[in-house]
Design a protein around this motif. Structure first.
Motif, short mmCIF file in Angstrom:
data_model
loop_
_atom_site.label_atom_id
_atom_site.label_comp_id
_atom_site.label_asym_id
_atom_site.label_seq_id
_atom_site.Cartn_x
_atom_site.Cartn_y
_atom_site.Cartn_z
N LEU A 1 26.00 8.53 24.79
CA LEU A 1 25.14 9.41 25.57
C LEU A 1 25.85 10.75 25.79
O LEU A 1 27.08 10.82 25.75
CB LEU A 1 24.82 8.78 26.93
CG LEU A 1 24.04 7.46 26.88
CD1 LEU A 1 23.96 6.85 28.27
CD2 LEU A 1 22.66 7.70 26.34
N PRO A 2 25.08 11.82 26.03
CA PRO A 2 25.71 13.12 26.28
C PRO A 2 26.51 13.11 27.59
O PRO A 2 26.16 12.40 28.53
CB PRO A 2 24.52 14.08 26.38
CG PRO A 2 23.35 13.22 26.69
CD PRO A 2 23.63 11.88 26.07
N ASP A 3 27.56 13.88 27.59
CA ASP A 3 28.42 13.96 28.77
C ASP A 3 27.86 15.01 29.72
O ASP A 3 28.16 16.20 29.61
CB ASP A 3 29.84 14.33 28.34
CG ASP A 3 30.82 14.31 29.50
OD1 ASP A 3 30.42 13.92 30.61
OD2 ASP A 3 31.98 14.70 29.30
N VAL B 1 22.17 0.07 34.81
CA VAL B 1 22.71 -0.37 33.51
C VAL B 1 21.60 -0.34 32.46
O VAL B 1 21.80 0.13 31.34
CB VAL B 1 23.33 -1.78 33.63
CG1 VAL B 1 23.60 -2.37 32.27
CG2 VAL B 1 24.61 -1.72 34.45
N GLU B 2 20.42 -0.81 32.82
CA GLU B 2 19.30 -0.81 31.88
C GLU B 2 18.88 0.62 31.54
O GLU B 2 18.53 0.92 30.38
CB GLU B 2 18.14 -1.58 32.46
CG GLU B 2 17.08 -1.93 31.45
CD GLU B 2 16.06 -2.90 31.97
OE1 GLU B 2 14.87 -2.71 31.65
OE2 GLU B 2 16.44 -3.84 32.69
N ALA B 3 18.91 1.51 32.51
CA ALA B 3 18.54 2.91 32.28
C ALA B 3 19.54 3.60 31.36
O ALA B 3 19.19 4.55 30.65
CB ALA B 3 18.45 3.65 33.61
N LEU B 4 20.78 3.13 31.35
CA LEU B 4 21.77 3.67 30.42
C LEU B 4 21.52 3.20 28.99
O LEU B 4 22.13 3.70 28.06
CB LEU B 4 23.18 3.25 30.86
CG LEU B 4 23.76 3.98 32.06
CD1 LEU B 4 25.02 3.27 32.54
CD2 LEU B 4 24.06 5.42 31.72
N GLY B 5 20.63 2.22 28.83
CA GLY B 5 20.31 1.72 27.50
C GLY B 5 21.10 0.50 27.11
O GLY B 5 21.10 0.11 25.95
N LEU B 6 21.74 -0.14 28.08
CA LEU B 6 22.56 -1.32 27.80
C LEU B 6 21.76 -2.57 28.15
O LEU B 6 21.32 -2.73 29.28
CB LEU B 6 23.85 -1.26 28.61
CG LEU B 6 24.76 -0.09 28.27
CD1 LEU B 6 25.83 0.06 29.33
CD2 LEU B 6 25.37 -0.27 26.90
N ARG B 7 21.58 -3.45 27.17
CA ARG B 7 20.79 -4.65 27.37
C ARG B 7 21.65 -5.92 27.32
O ARG B 7 21.38 -6.86 28.02
CB ARG B 7 19.70 -4.76 26.30
CG ARG B 7 18.78 -3.56 26.24
CD ARG B 7 17.74 -3.60 27.33
NE ARG B 7 16.73 -2.58 27.14
CZ ARG B 7 16.77 -1.40 27.74
NH1 ARG B 7 17.73 -1.07 28.54
NH2 ARG B 7 15.80 -0.53 27.52
N LYS B 8 22.66 -5.95 26.45
CA LYS B 8 23.47 -7.15 26.26
C LYS B 8 24.94 -6.82 26.41
O LYS B 8 25.36 -5.68 26.26
CB LYS B 8 23.24 -7.73 24.86
CG LYS B 8 21.83 -8.22 24.63
CD LYS B 8 21.73 -8.84 23.26
CE LYS B 8 20.35 -9.41 23.04
NZ LYS B 8 20.25 -10.09 21.74
#
Length: 60
Positions: free
Chosen positions: A37-39, A23-30
């Motif tokens: 993101l690109p598909d 989840v963090e690697a996807l850029g989601l923090r909160k």
């Protein structure tokens, strides 16, 4: 090229540590934050791994 709009809808508290890092690697923090993101296969695989924590929408 199409994009994916990914939103974190469930907390990572109590989640498997590997899923937290994904989840963090996807850029989601909160909670309820969204990233675009690109598909591609890499992003699709990450989303599939944490599908119970995120909501995914396709953008044109």
């Amino acid at each position: 090229m199409a994009n994916l709009k990914i939103t974190l809808v469930k907390s990572t508290i109590g989640a498997v540590p590997k899923h937290k890092k994904t989840v963090e690697a996807l850029g989601l923090r909160k909670l309820h934050k969204t990233v675009v993101l690109p598909d591609n296969d890499a992003v699709r695989g990450m989303v599939r791994q944490v599908s119970h924590l995120v909501k995914v929408e396709e953008e044109a």
